[in-house]
Design a protein around this motif. Structure first.
Motif, PDB file in Angstrom:
ATOM      1  N   LEU A 188     126.739 -18.058 107.088  1.00 11.59           N
ATOM      2  CA  LEU A 188     126.928 -18.871 105.896  1.00 11.59           C
ATOM      3  C   LEU A 188     127.948 -18.196 104.990  1.00 11.59           C
ATOM      4  O   LEU A 188     127.815 -17.000 104.693  1.00 11.59           O
ATOM      5  N   PRO A 189     128.956 -18.929 104.520  1.00 11.04           N
ATOM      6  CA  PRO A 189     129.954 -18.313 103.645  1.00 11.04           C
ATOM      7  C   PRO A 189     129.344 -17.952 102.296  1.00 11.04           C
ATOM      8  O   PRO A 189     128.407 -18.606 101.833  1.00 11.04           O
ATOM      9  N   PRO A 190     129.832 -16.908 101.667  1.00 13.05           N
ATOM     10  CA  PRO A 190     129.301 -16.515 100.361  1.00 13.05           C
ATOM     11  C   PRO A 190     129.502 -17.616  99.321  1.00 13.05           C
ATOM     12  O   PRO A 190     130.530 -18.303  99.323  1.00 13.05           O
ATOM     13  N   ILE A 191     128.514 -17.812  98.455  1.00 10.88           N
ATOM     14  CA  ILE A 191     128.667 -18.728  97.333  1.00 10.88           C
ATOM     15  C   ILE A 191     129.811 -18.213  96.460  1.00 10.88           C
ATOM     16  O   ILE A 191     129.867 -17.035  96.123  1.00 10.88           O
ATOM     17  N   GLY A 192     130.728 -19.089  96.121  1.00  8.45           N
ATOM     18  CA  GLY A 192     131.856 -18.692  95.296  1.00  8.45           C
ATOM     19  C   GLY A 192     133.140 -18.512  96.064  1.00  8.45           C
ATOM     20  O   GLY A 192     134.219 -18.456  95.469  1.00  8.45           O
ATOM     21  N   ALA A 193     133.063 -18.389  97.397  1.00  9.78           N
ATOM     22  CA  ALA A 193     134.266 -18.274  98.217  1.00  9.78           C
ATOM     23  C   ALA A 193     134.694 -19.660  98.696  1.00  9.78           C
ATOM     24  O   ALA A 193     133.861 -20.503  99.013  1.00  9.78           O
ATOM     25  N   ARG A 194     136.010 -19.876  98.742  1.00  8.78           N
ATOM     26  CA  ARG A 194     136.544 -21.136  99.285  1.00  8.78           C
ATOM     27  C   ARG A 194     136.710 -20.973 100.786  1.00  8.78           C
ATOM     28  O   ARG A 194     137.433 -20.097 101.243  1.00  8.78           O
ATOM     29  N   LEU A 195     136.025 -21.819 101.554  1.00  9.68           N
ATOM     30  CA  LEU A 195     136.035 -21.702 103.015  1.00  9.68           C
ATOM     31  C   LEU A 195     137.098 -22.602 103.613  1.00  9.68           C
ATOM     32  O   LEU A 195     137.176 -23.797 103.311  1.00  9.68           O
ATOM     33  N   VAL A 196     137.924 -22.014 104.489  1.00  6.09           N
ATOM     34  CA  VAL A 196     138.913 -22.764 105.260  1.00  6.09           C
ATOM     35  C   VAL A 196     138.606 -22.519 106.734  1.00  6.09           C
ATOM     36  O   VAL A 196     138.652 -21.376 107.203  1.00  6.09           O
ATOM     37  N   LEU A 197     138.269 -23.558 107.462  1.00  2.00           N
ATOM     38  CA  LEU A 197     137.948 -23.409 108.877  1.00  2.00           C
ATOM     39  C   LEU A 197     139.220 -23.407 109.721  1.00  2.00           C
ATOM     40  O   LEU A 197     140.116 -24.223 109.515  1.00  2.00           O
ATOM     41  N   ALA A 198     139.279 -22.477 110.665  1.00  2.00           N
ATOM     42  CA  ALA A 198     140.434 -22.367 111.559  1.00  2.00           C
ATOM     43  C   ALA A 198     139.907 -21.999 112.941  1.00  2.00           C
ATOM     44  O   ALA A 198     139.134 -21.046 113.078  1.00  2.00           O
ATOM     45  N   ARG A 199     140.305 -22.740 113.961  1.00  2.00           N
ATOM     46  CA  ARG A 199     139.753 -22.498 115.289  1.00  2.00           C
ATOM     47  C   ARG A 199     140.670 -21.626 116.148  1.00  2.00           C
ATOM     48  O   ARG A 199     140.219 -20.684 116.790  1.00  2.00           O
ATOM     49  N   THR A 200     141.946 -21.920 116.180  1.00  2.00           N
ATOM     50  CA  THR A 200     142.879 -21.217 117.053  1.00  2.00           C
ATOM     51  C   THR A 200     143.744 -20.229 116.271  1.00  2.00           C
ATOM     52  O   THR A 200     143.756 -20.226 115.031  1.00  2.00           O
ATOM     53  N   ALA A 201     144.505 -19.422 117.016  1.00  2.00           N
ATOM     54  CA  ALA A 201     145.429 -18.485 116.377  1.00  2.00           C
ATOM     55  C   ALA A 201     146.459 -19.233 115.546  1.00  2.00           C
ATOM     56  O   ALA A 201     146.838 -18.787 114.458  1.00  2.00           O
ATOM     57  N   GLN A 202     146.907 -20.380 116.044  1.00  2.00           N
ATOM     58  CA  GLN A 202     147.872 -21.184 115.294  1.00  2.00           C
ATOM     59  C   GLN A 202     147.239 -21.698 113.999  1.00  2.00           C
ATOM     60  O   GLN A 202     147.892 -21.698 112.946  1.00  2.00           O
ATOM     61  N   ASP A 203     145.987 -22.104 114.079  1.00  2.00           N
ATOM     62  CA  ASP A 203     145.275 -22.558 112.874  1.00  2.00           C
ATOM     63  C   ASP A 203     145.190 -21.433 111.841  1.00  2.00           C
ATOM     64  O   ASP A 203     145.402 -21.653 110.645  1.00  2.00           O
ATOM     65  N   VAL A 204     144.851 -20.235 112.319  1.00  2.00           N
ATOM     66  CA  VAL A 204     144.738 -19.094 111.411  1.00  2.00           C
ATOM     67  C   VAL A 204     146.090 -18.784 110.773  1.00  2.00           C
ATOM     68  O   VAL A 204     146.185 -18.537 109.570  1.00  2.00           O
ATOM     69  N   LEU A 205     147.138 -18.808 111.588  1.00  2.00           N
ATOM     70  CA  LEU A 205     148.484 -18.550 111.068  1.00  2.00           C
ATOM     71  C   LEU A 205     148.832 -19.519 109.947  1.00  2.00           C
ATOM     72  O   LEU A 205     149.274 -19.108 108.862  1.00  2.00           O
ATOM     73  N   GLU A 206     148.629 -20.811 110.196  1.00  2.00           N
ATOM     74  CA  GLU A 206     148.980 -21.813 109.199  1.00  2.00           C
ATOM     75  C   GLU A 206     148.134 -21.651 107.931  1.00  2.00           C
ATOM     76  O   GLU A 206     148.648 -21.775 106.814  1.00  2.00           O
ATOM     77  N   ALA A 207     146.847 -21.360 108.107  1.00  2.00           N
ATOM     78  CA  ALA A 207     145.961 -21.197 106.952  1.00  2.00           C
ATOM     79  C   ALA A 207     146.333 -19.962 106.146  1.00  2.00           C
ATOM     80  O   ALA A 207     146.336 -19.983 104.906  1.00  2.00           O
ATOM     81  N   VAL A 208     146.662 -18.872 106.826  1.00  2.00           N
ATOM     82  CA  VAL A 208     147.041 -17.633 106.137  1.00  2.00           C
ATOM     83  C   VAL A 208     148.335 -17.826 105.359  1.00  2.00           C
ATOM     84  O   VAL A 208     148.440 -17.410 104.192  1.00  2.00           O
ATOM     85  N   LEU A 209     149.312 -18.453 105.970  1.00  2.00           N
ATOM     86  CA  LEU A 209     150.587 -18.664 105.282  1.00  2.00           C
ATOM     87  C   LEU A 209     150.401 -19.552 104.051  1.00  2.00           C
ATOM     88  O   LEU A 209     151.010 -19.319 103.002  1.00  2.00           O
ATOM     89  N   ALA A 210     149.538 -20.564 104.169  1.00  2.00           N
ATOM     90  CA  ALA A 210     149.307 -21.466 103.043  1.00  2.00           C
ATOM     91  C   ALA A 210     148.559 -20.771 101.912  1.00  2.00           C
ATOM     92  O   ALA A 210     148.841 -21.007 100.732  1.00  2.00           O
TER      93      ALA A 210
END
Length: 405
Positions: A242-264
């Motif tokens: 469970l994500p911590p209360i107060g943190a904004r959660l962004v779900l990313a499944r693949t390495a490409q997803d993580v890359l795009e989320a990190v850059l954003a």
């Protein structure tokens, strides 16, 4: 739960069947190192006794009988001025109305007026009561006064009705409390991006290549950052955590997803902590339909997956790149050599190296044993400890790095 240690929590308990949850909450807070003072309303005493709370907190629980008693010169002022947080859980519709209108006709409502700390309420009432326009107006008034609302949740009520009005569970309430207590912490105003978990690179619609990362270290980092008052974005692969209360959660499944989320998320960030185990390789082609056994053993060709840290290293330092970038190196051989090479090649400020061959630390476990390697050549070896303790140490180092950049 470090940010609970030695905090003074004033817990108000009002007349609801959910009062039994307040007992569990008081116990959890006390075990977390907090000093818990409890005030029960007259109606609350019909559901649970003051002795129950005294047994759980080791401190006398107050009722209206002590309003003008000898516990303090003016009890409500003493309680209200020494608390770090006033939490009313459960908070009935009647108590919400009292708070909104400034009524002061019992020890709890008088103390609420005298309190000089943040106030949090965990509403508990039947569906129709919570949805009633009068209650909703009281909610609006209190929110405008910066009263923090934890819930209510949805579910079955004591009346048998189903809807919104349940008091949130104690474990979730602890998360809300930690979030509020973190306001003004050592990382207040800082934007921290954290990745967690193991990526999943698809083979076909039902199969994928992944790794053993549980995400526990990344989630511990996110919780510790929230505790310290940071604005946290948690980029996570699918996990049961469970994500911590107060943190904004962004779900990313693949390495490409993580890359795009990190850059954003990294633009304007103060720090990026890459705790996720991002795949080094991925299938060159993804089958559009499920591969069948009858068709024989498939030949899967791999290619390099996107290198998130390499891309972050190439960003312009004055515009897009976070001020501090932290990486992780999970190695089964040549730990320091491989970690040092990654620290240099990815232009990291700090890398956290851990030996994944250790049986008592790392993947799937709650403990970790790591070595911190800094860009200036300094190293710090941490003995076996909980992943949350590791997270706190890492964030303390990030605080220092941010002060020096």
């Amino acid at each position: 739960m470090t940010n609970l240690k030695d905090k003074r929590i004033l817990l108000g308990v009002t007349g609801s069947i959910a009062a039994y949850k307040a007992a569990d909450l008081a116990s959890r807070l006390t075990q977390g190192g907090a000093h818990v003072d409890v005030i029960l309303t007259r109606a609350a005493e019909g559901f649970i006794s003051p002795l129950s709370f005294q047994s759980l907190t080791g401190k006398k629980a107050f009722t209206d009988k002590e309003l003008w008693g000898g516990e303090a010169h003016v009890l409500h002022v003493g309680l209200g001025h020494t608390a770090d947080l006033l939490l009313i859980a459960p908070c009935t519709a009647n108590t919400l109305a009292k708070l909104a209108q400034g009524q002061a006709n019992d020890l709890l409502s008088i103390t609420a007026l005298a309190a000089q700390c943040p106030t949090m309420v965990a509403p508990a009432m039947d569906v129709g009561m919570y949805e009633h326009p009068a209650t909703q107006e009281n909610v609006r008034i209190l929110q405008e006064r910066d009263v923090y609302f934890a819930g209510p949740g949805e579910g079955r009520m004591a009346s048998g009705l189903v809807g919104k009005g349940r008091m949130v569970e104690p474990a979730e309430l602890i998360g809300h409390i930690r979030c509020v207590l973190g306001i003004g912490g050592k990382l207040a105003g800082k934007k921290i991006v954290i990745t967690a978990g193991g990526t999943q690179e698809p083979i076909d619609p039902v199969r994928f290549i992944t790794n053993r990362s549980s995400g526990k270290q990344g989630y511990a980092l996110a919780q510790a950052a929230v505790d310290a008052g940071a604005e946290v974005t948690l980029i996570s692969t699918p996990t049961a955590l469970l994500p911590p209360i107060g943190a904004r959660l962004v779900l990313a499944r693949t390495a490409q997803d993580v890359l795009e989320a990190v850059l954003a998320a990294s633009t304007g960030a103060d720090a990026l902590i890459m705790a996720a185990a991002v795949a080094d390789f991925r299938p060159t082609k993804v089958a559009g339909k499920k591969l069948k056994k009858r068709d024989g053993i498939p030949q899967i060709t791999l290619e390099a997956a996107p290198d998130v840290l390499k891309k972050v290293a190439s960003l312009k330092a004055d515009a897009e790149r976070p001020r501090v970038v932290v990486g992780f190196a999970a190695e089964s051989r040549d730990l320091l050599k491989n970690a040092s090479e990654k620290l240099s090649s990815k232009k990291l400020d700090l890398i956290v190296a851990n030996d994944i061959s250790a049986e008592d630390a790392g993947f799937d476990l709650d403990d970790n044993r790591v070595i911190l390697l800094f860009a200036d050549g300094k190293q710090e070896k941490l003995s076996l400890r909980s992943k949350f303790e590791v997270a706190e140490i890492i964030l303390s180092q990030i605080e220092i790095l941010l002060e020096n950049t």
